[in-house]
Design an enzyme around this catalytic site. Structure first.
Site, PDB file in Angstrom:
ATOM      1  NE  ARG A 312      -2.784   1.096   3.505  1.00 46.90           N
ATOM      2  CZ  ARG A 312      -3.693   1.263   4.466  1.00 46.90           C
ATOM      3  NH1 ARG A 312      -4.956   1.484   4.143  1.00 46.90           N
ATOM      4  NH2 ARG A 312      -3.356   1.180   5.738  1.00 46.90           N
ATOM      5  CG  ASP A 427      -9.041   6.721   6.716  1.00 47.44           C
ATOM      6  OD1 ASP A 427      -8.833   7.880   7.101  1.00 47.44           O
ATOM      7  OD2 ASP A 427      -8.137   5.875   6.626  1.00 47.44           O
ATOM      8  CG  ASP A 599      -4.894   2.360  10.903  1.00 45.13           C
ATOM      9  OD1 ASP A 599      -5.885   3.037  11.270  1.00 45.13           O
ATOM     10  OD2 ASP A 599      -4.908   1.613   9.908  1.00 45.13           O
TER      11      ASP A 599
END
Length: 690
Positions: A312, A427, A599
């Protein structure tokens, strides 16, 4: 800095590429660097235009909310008028060419691992196969326990074996009787085609495309007490692994980036190792070897011993001081990632991808124009490194609101190289809050999962993916199970992901991968996709429904304080490790002392939520400061056993960063945390260097 074709390259990066990566690739170094310079000259201006377009759209949305009460139809019209929504493309099907079977032909778990930690990388790559006995016995997946003992718990062991053999009865049933009653010999299965072969006394079976090993070893302590001598049941587990340069790492400069790239190089070449101390002795970890069998027809069969790995890259926003352009500005970090990770992947030689593909996940893209730009970037990188068109396959993360609202158009933009789409609640919620920051106060964070928009989001991802022809060609993925110590809950809940027709879902550990693999034996994902293939997509209006609190809602001070405490604790617990120790992902205790794999996505939603409540007067600055003070003390106590921990007191850089994320949250681009995190981490590294 070292000069290369008009670019200024950090010495560590230039040396790494010149001496570690380019040799053996029959690419001329001087020609390569001139190609890099030409790529930047062509594409950097377009990258900047796309970022300016993000700002233009957000400003237009903010201005509309300031002057208008939210009304769904008027809101949707405004989004179309400003270009936020684009027309749906005509029906099409993706055509990415040859894709490895782990992506196109099977359904199973997916690990995500921080690329800066070599040991974690190796653990993840080797999690292609996992012991079901170990996963059950070593987790809370089953409750049974015998009397307290320092040795083997026979009561628990018996429960593990019974659970595992019951799974075999369901997935690979015998023609007669149960696996618990099997006494050895060649197993006669209800479906003989499920018996694939053997390796010594180990039998290889297959169900829903996933392999199962029945390990027979009567000399083993477990096998010695088993009627058939079964010592273990090994499940094919993490089919794919994302090696992450983005949300799970703290990589802010050339030193960090080169360390990350070096681990990727070692993984691709197959020579990555990691040494650590365990039980008073040094252990060296290496990549697992492939597994060989003799089939029932007497042929030789080799299966991969390792997970198929993706990398990624970062998105389009951030820049890196590792490369400076001729005008002295920093190069876009996502472009540097694309160039270096794809260049490294040329060392694969079939160890990872059997089709010769390079798999890059591209996150945080906003809408089809940005997806199309990533496609052109990968075109340019392919030309630069000398590989055929569409060698680089793209994983499209459906985690930004403008991408969700225009998903079919985004897929169309990368249709020739698409290898997955997936959803990411955290997100996506962070962008939901920031996009509607000026619309009003948001509902509490815990209520977000039941909001109308998120049900539509999850459904549309699968429905649109199937309508665009992803079945049998690309992965449709779901998000992370964040609680690695709560495997019983995961077994009960995460089966919902394959039941939606998703072919993969994220898990936090090899143990979780093995346990989640059982879901893909219990659910026929291909059948689920066939059942859903004719569905009409959930309406766009549902997706665009804003998660606003009722203007008449009562906000008890205790409830507001509890929400602030929850968010502040999550922010501090994550930020203190990011800023002070450079740890981008770890098991962070939450406010209830439950360890969660956190994260940056967690940070984005928490900081944006407090910023929204501050903006609309649900919380005061004084209340937020008080929450930070209370939670700093809690986080200090939670980390008391860490010798590297710096307390969140006095002039703590981490505390300053946390406060900035909230109090400057409204003005952060799309609510992202990276700009502030990078700034404060750079301060910490400079201070530590003296």
């Amino acid at each position: 800095m070292i000069q290369r074709a008009g670019l200024s390259i950090a010495p560590a990066l230039a040396t790494f590429i010149d001496e570690a990566v380019l040799p053996g690739l029959d690419l001329d170094a001087d020609r390569f660097w001139h190609g890099v310079a030409a790529l930047f000259a062509e594409l950097v201006p377009e990258n900047r235009v796309l970022l300016a377009e993000r700002d233009r759209l957000q400003t237009a949305i903010d201005d509309w909310h300031r002057g208008n009460a939210y009304a769904p139809q008027a809101y949707r019209t405004m989004l179309s008028d400003i270009g936020y929504l684009v027309p749906e493309p005509a029906p099409f099907a993706i055509d990415p060419g040859a894709i490895d079977v782990e992506i196109a032909g099977r359904a199973g778990p997916q690990l995500v691992v921080p690329i800066l930690n070599a040991r974690f990388l190796l653990n993840a790559a080797n999690a292609r196969w996992g012991s079901l006995y170990d996963a059950l016995y070593g987790s809370d997946a089953i409750p049974e326990r015998g009397p307290a003992t320092t040795g083997y718990d026979a009561v628990r062991g018996a429960a593990v074996i019974a659970w595992a053999k019951a799974l075999l009865d369901e997935a690979v049933p015998l023609a007669e009787g149960r696996w618990a009653d099997w006494h050895g010999g060649t197993p006669t299965l209800a479906d003989p085609a499920q018996l694939i072969g053997r390796a010594g006394d180990t039998w290889l079976l297959r169900h829903h495309g996933l392999h199962i090993e029945i390990v027979v070893d009567r000399a083993h302590p477990i096998g010695a007490t088993d009627p058939a001598g079964i010592a273990d049941i090994i499940l094919e587990s993490a089919l794919t692994t994302i090696c992450d340069l983005e949300d799970s790492v703290a990589a802010i400069d050339a030193e960090d980036k080169v360390a990350a790239y070096a681990n990727w190089l070692g993984l691709i070449r197959g020579d990555l190792t990691a040494s650590f101390t365990k039980g008073g002795r040094t252990v060296e970890r290496r990549l697992a070897k492939d597994r060989t069998y003799v089939t029932t027809d007497g042929d030789r069969l080799t299966l991969p011993g390792r997970s198929l790995v993706f990398v990624r890259n970062v998105g389009h926003l951030m820049t890196t001081p590792a490369v400076r352009l001729p005008d002295g500005s920093e190069a876009p970090e996502g472009m540097v990632d694309a160039i270096v990770t794809a260049l490294i992947a040329r060392h694969d030689r079939g160890r990872n991808s059997r089709t010769g593909a390079i798999y890059i996940v591209k996150p945080k893209m906003h809408g089809p124009a940005e997806a199309a730009f990533a496609d052109r970037l990968f075109d340019a990188v392919e030309d630069l490194i000398g590989v055929p068109r569409h060698t680089i396959r793209l994983g499209l993360m459906d985690e930004e609101r403008r991408t969700s609202a225009n998903l079919a158009a985004c897929i169309a933009a990368v249709r020739h190289r698409l290898m997955f789409i997936n959803t990411g609640f955290l997100d996506r919620t962070g962008d939901e809050i920031h996009t509607a920051m000026h619309a009003g106060a948001m509902i509490p964070k815990a209520e977000m999962k039941s909001a109308r928009w998120i049900a539509a989001y999850e459904d549309r991802n699968v429905q649109i993916g199937l309508a665009c022809g992803l079945a049998g060609k690309a992965q449709i993925g779901k998000g992370m199970w964040a609680a690695p110590d709560r495997m019983a809950d995961m077994l009960a809940q995460k089966i919902a992901h394959p039941q939606t027709g998703a072919t993969t879902a994220w898990v936090p550990s090899p143990t979780a991968a093995t346990l989640h693999a059982t879901h893909y034996h219990r659910v026929d994902v291909a059948a689920c996709q066939r059942e859903r293939s004719g569905e009409t997509s959930a309406p766009l209006d549902a997706l665009l429904t804003l998660p606003l609190a009722d203007p008449e809602r009562d906000w008890p001070p205790a409830a507001v304080a509890a929400e602030l405490d929850n968010n502040a604790q999550g922010i501090l617990g994550y930020v203190v490790r990011w800023i002070d120790q450079g740890i981008g992902c770890s098991k962070v205790p939450d406010i209830h002392d439950i360890g969660l794999m956190e994260d940056r996505a967690t940070l984005r939603i928490a900081s944006q939520h407090i910023a929204n409540w501050l903006l609309h007067g649900i919380a005061t600055r004084e209340a937020v400061e008080a929450a930070f003070t209370r939670m700093a003390a809690k986080v200090d106590a939670q980390n008391a056993g860490d010798p590297l921990y710096r307390p969140l007191s006095g002039d703590s850089l981490a505390l300053r960063a946390a406060r900035a994320l909230v109090f400057e949250g409204v003005t952060q681009p799309n609510g992202y945390t990276e700009p502030l995190l990078h700034r404060f981490r750079a301060e910490r590294k400079a201070a530590d260097r003296g």
